[in-house]
Design a protein around this motif. Structure first.
Motif, mmCIF file in Angstrom:
data_model
loop_
_atom_site.group_PDB
_atom_site.id
_atom_site.type_symbol
_atom_site.label_atom_id
_atom_site.label_comp_id
_atom_site.label_asym_id
_atom_site.label_seq_id
_atom_site.Cartn_x
_atom_site.Cartn_y
_atom_site.Cartn_z
ATOM 1 N N VAL A 101 0.836 -0.994 -0.015
ATOM 2 C CA VAL A 101 0.023 -0.045 0.036
ATOM 3 C C VAL A 101 0.952 1.138 -0.043
ATOM 4 O O VAL A 101 0.689 2.123 -0.766
ATOM 5 C CB VAL A 101 -1.041 -0.074 1.321
ATOM 6 C CG1 VAL A 101 -1.519 1.148 1.296
ATOM 7 C CG2 VAL A 101 -1.839 -1.119 1.076
ATOM 8 N N ILE A 102 1.992 1.093 0.861
ATOM 9 C CA ILE A 102 2.822 2.252 0.968
ATOM 10 C C ILE A 102 3.539 2.583 -0.543
ATOM 11 O O ILE A 102 3.433 3.659 -1.061
ATOM 12 C CB ILE A 102 3.858 2.172 1.954
ATOM 13 C CG1 ILE A 102 3.137 2.303 3.452
ATOM 14 C CG2 ILE A 102 4.992 3.140 1.912
ATOM 15 C CD1 ILE A 102 4.044 2.062 4.505
ATOM 16 N N GLY A 103 4.005 1.385 -1.161
ATOM 17 C CA GLY A 103 4.683 1.511 -2.363
ATOM 18 C C GLY A 103 3.548 2.142 -3.607
ATOM 19 O O GLY A 103 4.087 3.058 -4.366
ATOM 20 N N VAL A 104 2.464 1.798 -3.423
ATOM 21 C CA VAL A 104 1.362 2.210 -4.154
ATOM 22 C C VAL A 104 1.377 3.874 -4.273
ATOM 23 O O VAL A 104 1.164 4.326 -4.842
ATOM 24 C CB VAL A 104 -0.001 1.378 -4.430
ATOM 25 C CG1 VAL A 104 -0.810 2.223 -5.185
ATOM 26 C CG2 VAL A 104 0.489 0.045 -4.829
ATOM 27 N N ALA A 105 1.207 4.146 -2.738
ATOM 28 C CA ALA A 105 0.777 5.416 -2.710
ATOM 29 C C ALA A 105 2.102 6.503 -3.002
ATOM 30 O O ALA A 105 1.801 7.540 -3.697
ATOM 31 C CB ALA A 105 0.809 5.554 -1.097
ATOM 32 N N VAL A 106 3.300 5.946 -2.705
ATOM 33 C CA VAL A 106 4.330 6.687 -3.232
ATOM 34 C C VAL A 106 4.591 6.785 -4.577
ATOM 35 O O VAL A 106 4.595 7.861 -5.281
ATOM 36 C CB VAL A 106 5.607 5.995 -2.580
ATOM 37 C CG1 VAL A 106 6.928 6.598 -3.325
ATOM 38 C CG2 VAL A 106 5.734 6.079 -1.155
ATOM 39 N N ASN A 107 4.195 5.586 -5.403
ATOM 40 C CA ASN A 107 4.169 5.628 -6.701
ATOM 41 C C ASN A 107 3.145 6.699 -7.440
ATOM 42 O O ASN A 107 3.415 7.303 -8.509
ATOM 43 C CB ASN A 107 4.075 4.203 -7.422
ATOM 44 C CG ASN A 107 5.410 3.474 -7.288
ATOM 45 O OD1 ASN A 107 6.413 3.979 -7.082
ATOM 46 N ND2 ASN A 107 5.271 2.276 -7.531
ATOM 47 N N ALA A 108 2.172 6.577 -6.808
ATOM 48 C CA ALA A 108 1.043 7.660 -7.214
ATOM 49 C C ALA A 108 1.490 9.197 -7.014
ATOM 50 O O ALA A 108 0.966 9.948 -7.731
ATOM 51 C CB ALA A 108 -0.219 7.092 -6.352
#
Length: 182
Positions: free
Chosen positions: A1-8
């Motif tokens: 979730v953190i990775g997806v948020a950072v990528n977004a």
């Protein structure tokens, strides 16, 4: 979730240049090997030289799977990537994969050719060495194939025409040599 948020928020990187560079390097190495073999067959070659060609062909074939991995990583980096959605890149990922697969198959053949030359140059094997004229004509076919491979992965119609022209010349020479051998 953190990775997806950072990528977004940060915008995930697009891996576009490395696959292109690696595919181009692979085709260039193959073309250079074929050119070296052609020049060698026209000059003085021996078992040691043919052995180097054989080893280099095997090395190039071993480089293909990591290049395919880079192409797949590049393709994945463009999926669901906001940066790619904002400024899409026109990349033929399937074309890259086909180019790498074609080069890998070419290397199997080149490796076989080099292995045959190793055997032909080995005095202990007592294999007949082809005539100088045969080798010169065969070298011409290798040059044409190398020139075609050097144009692999380039998308313009002119480049595709160059590939077809070189392949036609190589096939004509190889067909003629095949008839003579039979």
């Amino acid at each position: 979730v953190i990775g997806v948020a950072v990528n977004a928020v940060v915008l995930a990187p697009l891996h576009l240049t490395q696959p292109r560079q690696r595919v181009r390097a692979l085709t260039r190495q193959t073309a250079e090997l074929l050119e070296a073999m052609a020049q060698g067959l026209r000059g003085d070659w021996d078992e040691e030289v043919a052995g180097r060609w054989h080893r280099f062909a095997d090395e190039i074939a071993e480089r293909a799977p990591p290049v395919l991995d880079d192409v797949r990583t590049g393709r994945e980096s463009t999926r669901f990537n906001p940066r790619h959605d904002l400024r899409p890149a026109d990349i033929d990922w399937l074309g890259y994969e086909r180019t790498v697969e074609t080069v890998r198959r070419t290397q199997w053949q080149v490796s076989g050719i080099a292995r045959t030359l190793v055997d032909a140059a080995d005095e202990a094997e007592a294999q007949p060495v082809p005539s100088k004229l045969f080798l010169e004509r065969y070298a011409g076919a290798l040059e044409e194939i190398g020139a075609a491979v050097d144009h692999f992965g380039l998308r313009s119609e002119e480049e595709q025409g160059q590939v077809e022209q070189h392949i036609r010349k190589a096939i004509a020479t190889l067909d003629q040599l095949g008839v003579e051998v039979r």
